[in-house]
Design a protein around this motif. Structure first.
Motif, PDB file in Angstrom:
ATOM      1  N   PHE A 102      51.627 -78.372 -22.363  1.00 10.21           N
ATOM      2  CA  PHE A 102      51.225 -77.316 -23.304  1.00 10.21           C
ATOM      3  C   PHE A 102      52.223 -76.162 -23.358  1.00 10.21           C
ATOM      4  CE2 PHE A 102      49.744 -75.317 -19.452  1.00 10.21           C
ATOM      5  CZ  PHE A 102      49.625 -73.954 -19.718  1.00 10.21           C
ATOM      6  N   ARG A 103      52.805 -75.789 -22.204  1.00 15.98           N
ATOM      7  CA  ARG A 103      53.653 -74.603 -22.142  1.00 15.98           C
ATOM      8  C   ARG A 103      55.137 -74.921 -22.323  1.00 15.98           C
ATOM      9  NH1 ARG A 103      52.135 -70.573 -17.462  1.00 15.98           N
ATOM     10  NH2 ARG A 103      50.972 -69.376 -19.011  1.00 15.98           N
ATOM     11  N   SER A 104      55.473 -76.182 -22.382  1.00 12.32           N
ATOM     12  CA  SER A 104      56.880 -76.575 -22.549  1.00 12.32           C
ATOM     13  C   SER A 104      57.380 -76.179 -23.927  1.00 12.32           C
ATOM     14  CB  SER A 104      57.009 -78.088 -22.355  1.00 12.32           C
ATOM     15  OG  SER A 104      58.168 -78.580 -22.998  1.00 12.32           O
ATOM     16  N   SER A 105      58.426 -75.356 -23.963  1.00 11.82           N
ATOM     17  CA  SER A 105      58.951 -74.933 -25.264  1.00 11.82           C
ATOM     18  C   SER A 105      59.615 -76.097 -25.992  1.00 11.82           C
ATOM     19  CB  SER A 105      59.929 -73.756 -25.099  1.00 11.82           C
ATOM     20  OG  SER A 105      60.944 -74.058 -24.189  1.00 11.82           O
ATOM     21  N   CYS A 106      60.194 -77.040 -25.236  1.00 13.40           N
ATOM     22  CA  CYS A 106      60.797 -78.217 -25.875  1.00 13.40           C
ATOM     23  C   CYS A 106      59.720 -79.083 -26.528  1.00 13.40           C
ATOM     24  CB  CYS A 106      61.572 -79.035 -24.846  1.00 13.40           C
ATOM     25  SG  CYS A 106      62.896 -78.109 -24.047  1.00 13.40           S
ATOM     26  N   SER A 107      58.584 -79.229 -25.845  1.00 18.29           N
ATOM     27  CA  SER A 107      57.463 -79.983 -26.425  1.00 18.29           C
ATOM     28  C   SER A 107      56.928 -79.273 -27.671  1.00 18.29           C
ATOM     29  CB  SER A 107      56.338 -80.137 -25.403  1.00 18.29           C
ATOM     30  OG  SER A 107      56.757 -80.869 -24.275  1.00 18.29           O
ATOM     31  N   TRP A 108      56.865 -77.956 -27.608  1.00 17.93           N
ATOM     32  CA  TRP A 108      56.352 -77.188 -28.753  1.00 17.93           C
ATOM     33  C   TRP A 108      57.219 -77.411 -29.991  1.00 17.93           C
ATOM     34  CZ3 TRP A 108      55.345 -71.123 -28.586  1.00 17.93           C
ATOM     35  CH2 TRP A 108      54.621 -70.766 -29.732  1.00 17.93           C
ATOM     36  N   ARG A 109      58.538 -77.446 -29.808  1.00 18.61           N
ATOM     37  CA  ARG A 109      59.429 -77.702 -30.958  1.00 18.61           C
ATOM     38  C   ARG A 109      59.026 -78.993 -31.669  1.00 18.61           C
ATOM     39  NH1 ARG A 109      64.618 -77.506 -27.105  1.00 18.61           N
ATOM     40  NH2 ARG A 109      64.571 -75.291 -26.558  1.00 18.61           N
ATOM     41  N   VAL A 110      58.796 -80.036 -30.869  1.00 17.57           N
ATOM     42  CA  VAL A 110      58.462 -81.335 -31.448  1.00 17.57           C
ATOM     43  C   VAL A 110      57.079 -81.306 -32.093  1.00 17.57           C
ATOM     44  CG1 VAL A 110      58.054 -83.771 -30.912  1.00 17.57           C
ATOM     45  CG2 VAL A 110      60.002 -82.565 -29.885  1.00 17.57           C
ATOM     46  N   ARG A 111      56.136 -80.622 -31.458  1.00 15.36           N
ATOM     47  CA  ARG A 111      54.790 -80.515 -32.047  1.00 15.36           C
ATOM     48  C   ARG A 111      54.844 -79.834 -33.410  1.00 15.36           C
ATOM     49  NH1 ARG A 111      53.121 -78.760 -26.555  1.00 15.36           N
ATOM     50  NH2 ARG A 111      52.858 -76.647 -27.397  1.00 15.36           N
ATOM     51  N   ILE A 112      55.699 -78.829 -33.548  1.00 17.34           N
ATOM     52  CA  ILE A 112      55.838 -78.145 -34.844  1.00 17.34           C
ATOM     53  C   ILE A 112      56.377 -79.123 -35.886  1.00 17.34           C
ATOM     54  CG2 ILE A 112      56.921 -76.267 -36.134  1.00 17.34           C
ATOM     55  CD1 ILE A 112      57.271 -74.817 -33.382  1.00 17.34           C
ATOM     56  N   ALA A 113      57.404 -79.885 -35.507  1.00 19.92           N
ATOM     57  CA  ALA A 113      57.994 -80.850 -36.445  1.00 19.92           C
ATOM     58  C   ALA A 113      56.961 -81.888 -36.884  1.00 19.92           C
ATOM     59  CB  ALA A 113      59.197 -81.543 -35.801  1.00 19.92           C
ATOM     60  N   LEU A 114      56.196 -82.404 -35.939  1.00 17.89           N
ATOM     61  CA  LEU A 114      55.160 -83.391 -36.265  1.00 17.89           C
ATOM     62  C   LEU A 114      54.113 -82.787 -37.203  1.00 17.89           C
ATOM     63  CD1 LEU A 114      54.769 -84.882 -32.685  1.00 17.89           C
ATOM     64  CD2 LEU A 114      55.595 -86.144 -34.680  1.00 17.89           C
ATOM     65  N   ALA A 115      53.760 -81.522 -36.952  1.00 16.96           N
ATOM     66  CA  ALA A 115      52.773 -80.849 -37.803  1.00 16.96           C
ATOM     67  C   ALA A 115      53.330 -80.610 -39.213  1.00 16.96           C
ATOM     68  CB  ALA A 115      52.338 -79.530 -37.170  1.00 16.96           C
ATOM     69  N   LEU A 116      54.553 -80.137 -39.295  1.00 23.84           N
ATOM     70  CA  LEU A 116      55.161 -79.874 -40.606  1.00 23.84           C
ATOM     71  C   LEU A 116      55.265 -81.138 -41.439  1.00 23.84           C
ATOM     72  CD1 LEU A 116      58.032 -77.424 -39.590  1.00 23.84           C
ATOM     73  CD2 LEU A 116      56.179 -76.887 -41.177  1.00 23.84           C
ATOM     74  N   LYS A 117      55.562 -82.254 -40.772  1.00 27.92           N
ATOM     75  CA  LYS A 117      55.744 -83.514 -41.481  1.00 27.92           C
ATOM     76  C   LYS A 117      54.444 -84.319 -41.587  1.00 27.92           C
ATOM     77  CE  LYS A 117      60.681 -83.850 -40.455  1.00 27.92           C
ATOM     78  NZ  LYS A 117      61.204 -83.997 -41.841  1.00 27.92           N
ATOM     79  N   SER A 118      53.330 -83.691 -41.167  1.00 31.19           N
ATOM     80  CA  SER A 118      51.992 -84.302 -41.269  1.00 31.19           C
ATOM     81  C   SER A 118      51.940 -85.685 -40.617  1.00 31.19           C
ATOM     82  CB  SER A 118      51.560 -84.394 -42.740  1.00 31.19           C
ATOM     83  OG  SER A 118      51.541 -83.120 -43.345  1.00 31.19           O
ATOM     84  N   ILE A 119      52.538 -85.792 -39.427  1.00 32.24           N
ATOM     85  CA  ILE A 119      52.538 -87.044 -38.675  1.00 32.24           C
ATOM     86  C   ILE A 119      51.402 -87.004 -37.666  1.00 32.24           C
ATOM     87  CG2 ILE A 119      53.856 -88.524 -37.099  1.00 32.24           C
ATOM     88  CD1 ILE A 119      56.419 -87.219 -38.365  1.00 32.24           C
ATOM     89  N   ASP A 120      50.478 -87.923 -37.804  1.00 31.13           N
ATOM     90  CA  ASP A 120      49.358 -88.022 -36.876  1.00 31.13           C
ATOM     91  C   ASP A 120      49.849 -88.669 -35.583  1.00 31.13           C
ATOM     92  OD1 ASP A 120      46.770 -87.853 -35.921  1.00 31.13           O
ATOM     93  OD2 ASP A 120      46.163 -89.759 -36.813  1.00 31.13           O
TER      94      ASP A 120
ATOM     95  N   ALA B  24      66.957 -84.418 -30.444  1.00 28.70           N
ATOM     96  CA  ALA B  24      67.150 -85.810 -30.861  1.00 28.70           C
ATOM     97  C   ALA B  24      65.888 -86.341 -31.538  1.00 28.70           C
ATOM     98  CB  ALA B  24      67.509 -86.676 -29.656  1.00 28.70           C
ATOM     99  N   ILE B  25      64.726 -85.962 -31.000  1.00 26.86           N
ATOM    100  CA  ILE B  25      63.450 -86.372 -31.601  1.00 26.86           C
ATOM    101  C   ILE B  25      63.323 -85.788 -33.005  1.00 26.86           C
ATOM    102  CG2 ILE B  25      60.940 -86.160 -31.461  1.00 26.86           C
ATOM    103  CD1 ILE B  25      61.276 -86.115 -28.374  1.00 26.86           C
ATOM    104  N   ILE B  26      63.602 -84.494 -33.130  1.00 26.08           N
ATOM    105  CA  ILE B  26      63.464 -83.825 -34.433  1.00 26.08           C
ATOM    106  C   ILE B  26      64.427 -84.440 -35.460  1.00 26.08           C
ATOM    107  CG2 ILE B  26      63.769 -81.636 -35.671  1.00 26.08           C
ATOM    108  CD1 ILE B  26      62.826 -80.276 -32.983  1.00 26.08           C
ATOM    109  N   GLU B  27      65.653 -84.726 -35.030  1.00 22.53           N
ATOM    110  CA  GLU B  27      66.622 -85.330 -35.956  1.00 22.53           C
ATOM    111  C   GLU B  27      66.176 -86.735 -36.363  1.00 22.53           C
ATOM    112  OE1 GLU B  27      70.270 -84.464 -36.691  1.00 22.53           O
ATOM    113  OE2 GLU B  27      70.621 -82.792 -35.310  1.00 22.53           O
ATOM    114  N   TYR B  28      65.575 -87.487 -35.440  1.00 24.24           N
ATOM    115  CA  TYR B  28      65.063 -88.820 -35.791  1.00 24.24           C
ATOM    116  C   TYR B  28      63.934 -88.701 -36.821  1.00 24.24           C
ATOM    117  CZ  TYR B  28      62.831 -93.368 -35.585  1.00 24.24           C
ATOM    118  OH  TYR B  28      62.283 -94.571 -35.936  1.00 24.24           O
ATOM    119  N   LEU B  29      63.018 -87.771 -36.580  1.00 23.87           N
ATOM    120  CA  LEU B  29      61.931 -87.556 -37.543  1.00 23.87           C
ATOM    121  C   LEU B  29      62.494 -87.155 -38.903  1.00 23.87           C
ATOM    122  CD1 LEU B  29      59.354 -85.604 -35.325  1.00 23.87           C
ATOM    123  CD2 LEU B  29      59.304 -88.034 -35.941  1.00 23.87           C
TER     124      LEU B  29
END
Length: 216
Positions: free
Chosen positions: A12-30, A74-79
């Motif tokens: 929950f507190r990982s800033s790297c994880s948060w970056r990816v969660r934002i990308a998943l949310a913006l791209k509406s990926i369940d 790398a995850i964000i660029e793949y998405l």
């Protein structure tokens, strides 16, 4: 667990994880979340099972499309390459370079210096000073850069990968009691981004593994 649904290994507190969660949310990926507690049990990231997923023993890791990817950018660029809407990297090459420059500045030059592994080496009595100095050094550069690249957000008026890096780092700065007064551009952009739904639903205070006392 739903077949084919992406799985995010996150803290929950990982800033790297948060970056990816934002990308998943913006791209509406369940997706499904599997929490990896970086503190409990001596750090669940060190378990043999998780090391097979990510030999670096870090979150996030994302299982998607039959592959597992570590490292948030790398995850964000793949998405971005597989699910290009909405765009997180501008079409214009110069703007795209600016987004990558800001993202790397935060992801490589500021954030790792507050990692648990680094703070442990610094020693309990020096951690706050160390983190504040590292963040201030990086934010001095970042503020200067943003004064030339920013519109409403980090680069122009569209949310980009740079913004996904900025918000979690500002949260880190607040956690380490950094005075943000000298950084008006950073603060203004951060405030605008936190008003967006994707940044709210992905916030550390709203995750499955958020402790009750830290929930929104």
């Amino acid at each position: 667990m739903q077949a084919g649904k992406p799985i995010l290994y996150s803290y929950f507190r990982s800033s790297c994880s948060w970056r990816v969660r934002i990308a998943l949310a913006l791209k509406s990926i369940d997706y499904e979340t599997i929490p990896i507690n970086l503190i409990k049990d001596g750090g669940q990231q060190f378990s043999e099972e998780f090391q097979k997923l990510n030999p670096m023993k870090q979150v996030p890791a994302l299982k998607i499309d039959g592959t597992t990817i570590g490292q948030s950018l790398a995850i964000i660029e793949y998405l971005e390459e597989t699910r290009p809407t909405p765009r997180l990297l501008p079409q214009d090459p110069k703007k795209r370079a600016h987004v990558r420059m800001i993202s790397d500045l935060i992801a490589s030059g500021i954030q790792p210096l507050q990692n648990l592994s680094v703070l442990k080496e610094v020693g309990q009595e020096n951690q706050l000073t160390w983190a504040q100095e590292a963040i201030n050094f990086g934010f001095n550069a970042l503020e200067h850069i943003l004064q030339t690249t920013a519109g409403k957000y980090c680069v122009g008026n569209e949310v980009s990968m740079a913004d996904l890096c900025l918000v979690p780092q500002v949260a880190n700065a607040e956690r380490f009691k950094v005075d943000l007064t000298p950084y008006p551009t950073i603060s203004r952009i951060n405030k605008s981004l936190l008003a967006l739904e994707a940044f709210q639903v992905s916030h550390p205070c709203r995750q499955p593994d958020t402790p009750p006392e830290l929930r929104a």
